[in-house]
Scaffold this active site. Sequence first.
Site, PDB file in Angstrom:
ATOM      1  N   ASP A 178      -2.806   8.326   8.723  1.00  0.00           N
ATOM      2  CA  ASP A 178      -3.499   7.400   9.622  1.00  0.00           C
ATOM      3  C   ASP A 178      -2.433   6.753  10.495  1.00  0.00           C
ATOM      4  O   ASP A 178      -1.310   7.229  10.561  1.00  0.00           O
ATOM      5  CB  ASP A 178      -4.359   6.390   8.842  1.00  0.00           C
ATOM      6  N   HIS A 198       0.263   5.157   7.686  1.00  0.00           N
ATOM      7  CA  HIS A 198       0.714   5.769   6.437  1.00  0.00           C
ATOM      8  C   HIS A 198       1.021   7.250   6.584  1.00  0.00           C
ATOM      9  O   HIS A 198       0.222   7.992   7.151  1.00  0.00           O
ATOM     10  CB  HIS A 198      -0.358   5.595   5.359  1.00  0.00           C
ATOM     11  N   SER A 212       0.798  -1.222   0.000  1.00  0.00           N
ATOM     12  CA  SER A 212       0.000   0.000   0.000  1.00  0.00           C
ATOM     13  C   SER A 212       0.830   1.269   0.000  1.00  0.00           C
ATOM     14  O   SER A 212       0.298   2.348  -0.198  1.00  0.00           O
ATOM     15  CB  SER A 212      -0.965   0.004   1.194  1.00  0.00           C
TER      16      SER A 212
END
Length: 354
Positions: free
Chosen positions: A329, A332, A39
């Site tokens: 978050d 990340h 991600s």
Amino acid sequence: MTSFFLRFILLALVSCKTKAILKLPPNISVPAVLVFGDSIMDTGNNNNNLLTPARSNFPPYGKDFKGGIPTGRFSNGKVPSDFIVEELGIKELLPAYLDPNLQPSELASGVCFAAGGAGYDPLTSLTSSTITISGQVDLFKEYIRKLEGEVGVDRTNFILANSVFLAVFGSNDISNTYFLSRLRQVQYDFPAYTDFLVTLASNFLKEIYELGARRIGVFSVPPIGCLPSQRTIAGGIERKCVARYNEAAELFNRKLSKELNSFNKNLENSRIVFIDIYNPLLDIIVNYQKYGYEVGDKGCCGTGIIEVVELCNRFVPTCPNDLEYVFWDSFHPTETVYKKLISPLLQKYVNKFI
């Protein structure tokens, strides 16, 4: 709990050629960027995979993206894939290969195969119900066939030989599969697990080399012990950086770097480069005020200590100003941190690709 800690970034839009920020040497061409990974690089490949919790195609993700659109990137805005193609003057955004709106004309300038939750270890991807590393290679093979149909075999071979390939894996393997779920601790102590991961990374690199990749950048694992979620889980009451997680990342990085050095001696015309993201990101996290941030140990989303993917949603508040935060978050970084990281990294490493 593994679904809480998947990893960075999803979807992209059709984009145009941009002015190169990075100066390349004369007569050097980089026609495309092709990205594999998790991600950190994913620009939307998991958006239509309803089986995986590793999705972020909903608010407040994408809050600072064009039009405030939640494209599937695990960030408030752009992610490294986007900044890299922009710096190289290729296009503004790197589209996800599985984006249903992807235009055939986009193939020749690069796409992203990365998927949130993926790892070198196939077990990591399977437990997240995401695209395995071998599945990403399969997508690459399909991409080659489509590209040949668009531009012909000769041009395709030129694009593959001169493009920059990037790989970002390992964080989910170490943080989720080894330490959080402990799924691999039954089989391996950590030094043995890192050997296993390096073997898997080596096999992956050999496979994409055989398919035509020559300029390959492999990112290190970041300082995962300093991510907000990991501080919350294992950093004690004071939520300190988890030393054993960072030491584990450093051990893996040393072994991976050593392996990559041997590749260039054994694979003809290869330029395989180890890219250290660990130290630059650690410096921003530890010395966040020096970089203009106010908060370095919590994310902007919710309480900032645990919210990520489905826990970071439209029903939780976000901080008043994400420009003050290192993390978007609990896992990340924010768009501004990615931007601060990518330009110096390209300046440092680009000449090693050519």
